[in-house]
Design a protein around this motif. Structure first.
Motif, PDB file in Angstrom:
ATOM      1  N   HIS A   8      -6.903   2.688  13.240  1.00 46.03           N
ATOM      2  CA  HIS A   8      -8.414   3.048  12.860  1.00 46.03           C
ATOM      3  C   HIS A   8      -8.835   2.151  11.798  1.00 46.03           C
ATOM      4  O   HIS A   8      -8.180   1.701  10.973  1.00 46.03           O
ATOM      5  CB  HIS A   8      -8.683   4.410  12.292  1.00 46.03           C
ATOM      6  N   GLU A  47     -17.141   1.911  13.443  1.00 43.75           N
ATOM      7  CA  GLU A  47     -16.083   2.203  13.446  1.00 43.75           C
ATOM      8  C   GLU A  47     -15.081   1.938  14.861  1.00 43.75           C
ATOM      9  O   GLU A  47     -15.594   2.043  15.898  1.00 43.75           O
ATOM     10  CB  GLU A  47     -15.962   3.732  13.316  1.00 43.75           C
ATOM     11  N   HIS A  97     -11.468   2.066  16.824  1.00 40.20           N
ATOM     12  CA  HIS A  97     -10.516   2.887  17.191  1.00 40.20           C
ATOM     13  C   HIS A  97      -9.641   2.174  18.218  1.00 40.20           C
ATOM     14  O   HIS A  97      -9.945   1.901  19.188  1.00 40.20           O
ATOM     15  CB  HIS A  97     -10.743   4.410  17.606  1.00 40.20           C
TER      16      HIS A  97
END
Length: 160
Positions: A38, A49, A51
């Protein structure tokens, strides 16, 4: 599957090694039986963000980033058309629309059929994802929030 586990571990380690080399902040661990990383980055206007999942079952690295907004129900059809237009113009990866939830997620995959990617491929995945997400996220968010019309969004996509 044992080979997939070994490949996932190798891909995970290669990715972490490259992130460390370029001094990129991240957290790494296990989630749902898969190795994951992450991380995030501040784009020109919207934070992203990221991932990264190392899927030993499907033998691939999956990088994804969900936009921090959902399309309202009345914009799903226009949003789907806009996302199809965006996908036609980008080099790698794609934006996915969950028509039930209105969520938009960028997805980029590297499969391991030719072997696990080296650190350079990992860095290229990050660069391509960040560049692509940053180019379109603020426009898709503005459209979802009624700050950009459908025609303005379409014009932007056609111009990029």
């Amino acid at each position: 599957m044992a080979n997939g586990n070994k490949m996932a571990e190798k891909a995970f380690n290669e990715f972490k090694k490259r992130l460390n080399k370029i001094k990129w902040n991240y957290s790494a661990g296990m989630a749902g039986g898969k190795r994951v990383i992450h991380t995030g980055v501040q784009g020109d206007d919207v934070p992203m963000e990221l991932h990264i999942v190392f899927d030993h079952e499907r033998e691939l690295t999956l990088l994804f980033s969900q936009l921090p907004v959902a399309l309202p129900k009345d914009k799903i059809i226009e949003g789907a058309v806009a996302i199809a237009m965006v996908n036609h113009h980008i080099l790698q990866g794609c934006f996915d629309l969950d028509a039930d939830q209105g969520t938009v997620t960028f997805r980029l995959i590297d499969d391991w059929t030719g072997g696990v990617s080296d650190g350079e491929v990992c860095e290229n995945m990050l660069g391509m994802a960040c560049q692509t997400i940053d180019r379109y996220n603020d426009k898709l968010i503005a459209f979802a929030e009624d700050k950009m019309t459908r025609d303005e969004l379409f014009a932007f996509v056609r111009g990029n």
